[in-house]
Design an enzyme around this catalytic site. Structure first.
Site, PDB file in Angstrom:
ATOM      1  CG  ASP A 259     -91.387  -1.696 -56.386  1.00  0.00           C
ATOM      2  OD1 ASP A 259     -91.149  -2.742 -55.736  1.00  0.00           O
ATOM      3  OD2 ASP A 259     -92.345  -0.945 -56.135  1.00  0.00           O
TER       4      ASP A 259
ATOM      5  CB  THR B 297     -81.032  -4.340 -41.123  1.00  0.00           C
ATOM      6  OG1 THR B 297     -82.137  -5.244 -40.974  1.00  0.00           O
ATOM      7  CG2 THR B 297     -79.736  -5.132 -41.198  1.00  0.00           C
TER       8      THR B 297
ATOM      9  CE1 TYR C 117     -88.448 -11.567 -44.238  1.00  0.00           C
ATOM     10  CE2 TYR C 117     -88.527 -12.785 -42.172  1.00  0.00           C
ATOM     11  CZ  TYR C 117     -87.802 -12.144 -43.157  1.00  0.00           C
ATOM     12  OH  TYR C 117     -86.425 -12.080 -43.073  1.00  0.00           O
TER      13      TYR C 117
ATOM     14  CE  LYS D 178     -86.594 -13.814 -46.468  1.00  0.00           C
ATOM     15  NZ  LYS D 178     -85.630 -13.413 -47.506  1.00  0.00           N
TER      16      LYS D 178
HETATM   17  N1  LIG Z   1     -82.090  -8.248 -40.635  1.00  0.00           N
HETATM   18  C1  LIG Z   1     -82.345  -9.455 -40.149  1.00  0.00           C
HETATM   19  O1  LIG Z   1     -82.354  -9.677 -38.930  1.00  0.00           O
HETATM   20  C2  LIG Z   1     -82.612 -10.606 -41.094  1.00  0.00           C
HETATM   21  C3  LIG Z   1     -82.795 -11.871 -40.538  1.00  0.00           C
HETATM   22  C4  LIG Z   1     -83.020 -12.955 -41.384  1.00  0.00           C
HETATM   23  C5  LIG Z   1     -83.063 -12.746 -42.748  1.00  0.00           C
HETATM   24  N2  LIG Z   1     -82.901 -11.501 -43.252  1.00  0.00           N
HETATM   25  C6  LIG Z   1     -82.953 -11.353 -44.725  1.00  0.00           C
HETATM   26  O2  LIG Z   1     -81.834 -10.626 -45.178  1.00  0.00           O
HETATM   27  C7  LIG Z   1     -82.178  -9.883 -46.357  1.00  0.00           C
HETATM   28  C8  LIG Z   1     -81.790  -8.432 -46.182  1.00  0.00           C
HETATM   29  O3  LIG Z   1     -82.500  -7.911 -45.057  1.00  0.00           O
HETATM   30  P1  LIG Z   1     -82.106  -6.515 -44.385  1.00  0.00           P
HETATM   31  O4  LIG Z   1     -82.323  -6.698 -42.931  1.00  0.00           O
HETATM   32  O5  LIG Z   1     -80.800  -6.034 -44.881  1.00  0.00           O
HETATM   33  O6  LIG Z   1     -83.279  -5.579 -44.961  1.00  0.00           O
HETATM   34  P2  LIG Z   1     -83.371  -3.975 -45.073  1.00  0.00           P
HETATM   35  O7  LIG Z   1     -82.351  -3.320 -44.233  1.00  0.00           O
HETATM   36  O8  LIG Z   1     -84.805  -3.646 -44.867  1.00  0.00           O
HETATM   37  O9  LIG Z   1     -82.961  -3.704 -46.613  1.00  0.00           O
HETATM   38  C9  LIG Z   1     -83.842  -4.169 -47.603  1.00  0.00           C
HETATM   39  C10 LIG Z   1     -83.198  -4.007 -48.964  1.00  0.00           C
HETATM   40  O10 LIG Z   1     -84.122  -4.541 -49.927  1.00  0.00           O
HETATM   41  C11 LIG Z   1     -84.516  -3.513 -50.821  1.00  0.00           C
HETATM   42  N3  LIG Z   1     -85.936  -3.591 -51.089  1.00  0.00           N
HETATM   43  C12 LIG Z   1     -86.954  -3.541 -50.192  1.00  0.00           C
HETATM   44  N4  LIG Z   1     -88.137  -3.583 -50.832  1.00  0.00           N
HETATM   45  C13 LIG Z   1     -87.854  -3.642 -52.149  1.00  0.00           C
HETATM   46  C14 LIG Z   1     -88.649  -3.679 -53.324  1.00  0.00           C
HETATM   47  N5  LIG Z   1     -89.991  -3.623 -53.283  1.00  0.00           N
HETATM   48  N6  LIG Z   1     -88.027  -3.726 -54.514  1.00  0.00           N
HETATM   49  C15 LIG Z   1     -86.676  -3.731 -54.581  1.00  0.00           C
HETATM   50  N7  LIG Z   1     -85.858  -3.688 -53.519  1.00  0.00           N
HETATM   51  C16 LIG Z   1     -86.463  -3.649 -52.321  1.00  0.00           C
HETATM   52  C17 LIG Z   1     -84.184  -2.186 -50.159  1.00  0.00           C
HETATM   53  O11 LIG Z   1     -83.949  -1.210 -51.164  1.00  0.00           O
HETATM   54  P3  LIG Z   1     -84.296   0.383 -50.889  1.00  0.00           P
HETATM   55  O12 LIG Z   1     -83.193   0.893 -49.986  1.00  0.00           O
HETATM   56  O13 LIG Z   1     -84.237   1.010 -52.229  1.00  0.00           O
HETATM   57  O14 LIG Z   1     -85.633   0.427 -50.227  1.00  0.00           O
HETATM   58  C18 LIG Z   1     -82.945  -2.555 -49.357  1.00  0.00           C
HETATM   59  O15 LIG Z   1     -81.796  -2.504 -50.169  1.00  0.00           O
HETATM   60  C19 LIG Z   1     -83.678 -10.122 -46.548  1.00  0.00           C
HETATM   61  O16 LIG Z   1     -83.855 -11.182 -47.469  1.00  0.00           O
HETATM   62  C20 LIG Z   1     -84.155 -10.545 -45.179  1.00  0.00           C
HETATM   63  O17 LIG Z   1     -85.319 -11.326 -45.220  1.00  0.00           O
HETATM   64  C21 LIG Z   1     -82.684 -10.426 -42.456  1.00  0.00           C
END
Ligand SMILES: NC(=O)c1ccc[n+]([C@@H]2O[C@H](COP(=O)([O-])OP(=O)(O)OC[C@H]3O[C@@H](n4cnc5c(N)ncnc54)[C@H](OP(=O)(O)O)[C@@H]3O)[C@@H](O)[C@H]2O)c1
Length: 232
Positions: free
Chosen positions: A63, A189, A154, A158
């Site tokens: 975590d 996601t 958030y 960033k």
């Molecule tokens: N999706 C978008 O539109 C978007 C846009 C801009 C930037 N981003 C960035 O892209 C990255 C990935 O985002 P995503 O959309 O793929 O997110 P997501 O689907 O919510 O996945 C989050 C990932 O982070 C892990 N995680 C969450 N909380 C955690 C914690 N406390 N400790 C360790 N691991 C943790 C989760 O692991 P578990 O499965 O074990 O919970 C999962 O693998 C992030 O940095 C996000 O800010 C995303």
């Protein structure tokens, strides 16, 4: 196709979403992978997806909201069969959507712990080894989020990721450890939600570009994954 054979990449938060896609894209380029989620059980879907590829997989879990968890991830990664050549600091959370005035110090702190402090700890632990070996690619996940005050912890975290990446790039200038930050686009996601503009798979191949840079290539720069989606 440019390959990453014999390289090792750690992708935090590769149990689902964007991190899982990055793991898949790297496996397609023969990169060995250190996959990560909060718990070992989170990783089964990613393991299944990667079983089609002849790459080595090492799993770590912890975590990142807890410094002890961050340390477990670092130690787990350092116990992999090879040193970390490529680090994707991808795991992050969004704070609960609420009026900016009502966001508590604890919510600010928790978001920063996962999105920034954990990233810095991982860079501190892994970048010196990259510099000593004369090769490294660090890719920190950023965001194009604008004018959403309800998600200020958030978005501010960033903005700090971007600045931190530029400072670390300056520290590592000339070392062939390239530090860049990546805007994946707004993607469907768990974090991006169902109304996002693009499917999660559109993060490829652009998300791989900063891992595939030539030696002594650009560092301290923003890469936008969506700029490259038509290459895929
Ligand atoms: N999706 C978008 O539109 C978007 C846009 C801009 C930037 N981003 C960035 O892209 C990255 C990935 O985002 P995503 O959309 O793929 O997110 P997501 O689907 O919510 O996945 C989050 C990932 O982070 C892990 N995680 C969450 N909380 C955690 C914690 N406390 N400790 C360790 N691991 C943790 C989760 O692991 P578990 O499965 O074990 O919970 C999962 O693998 C992030 O940095 C996000 O800010 C995303």
């Amino acid at each position: 196709m440019q390959l990453l054979t014999n390289k090792w990449a750690l992708i935090t938060g590769s149990s689902r979403g964007i991190g899982q896609q990055i793991a898949l894209g790297l496996a397609q380029r023969q990169c060995n992978l250190i996959i990560h989620g909060r718990q070992e059980s989170s990783l089964s879907a990613t393991r299944a997806l990667l079983s089609a590829y002849e790459v080595q997989i090492h799993a770590v879990w912890g975590d990142l909201g807890d410094p002890a968890g961050v340390q477990a991830v670092i130690e787990g990664a350092q116990a992999a069969p090879g040193p970390v050549d490529i680090l994707y600091n991808n795991a992050a959370i969004q704070n609960e959507y609420k009026p900016i005035w009502e966001i508590t110090p604890e919510e600010w702190q928790y978001t920063f712990q996962i999105n920034l402090w954990a990233m810095i700890a991982l860079c501190n632990a892994l970048a010196p080894g990259m510099r000593a070996r004369g090769f490294g690619r660090i890719i920190n996940l950023s965001s194009g989020i604008q004018d959403v005050p309800n998600l200020a912890p958030y978005s501010v975290s960033k903005a700090a990721v971007d600045k931190y990446s530029r400072d670390l790039a300056a520290e590592l200038k000339g070392s062939n450890v390239l530090v860049n930050y990546l805007d994946p686009g707004w993607l469907t996601t768990d974090l991006g939600g169902p109304h996002a503009m693009f499917g999660v798979e559109t993060v490829l191949p652009g998300a791989l570009v900063p891992a595939l840079l030539e030696d002594y290539g650009p560092s301290g720069r923003l890469f936008a994954a969506q700029d490259f989606k038509y290459l895929g």
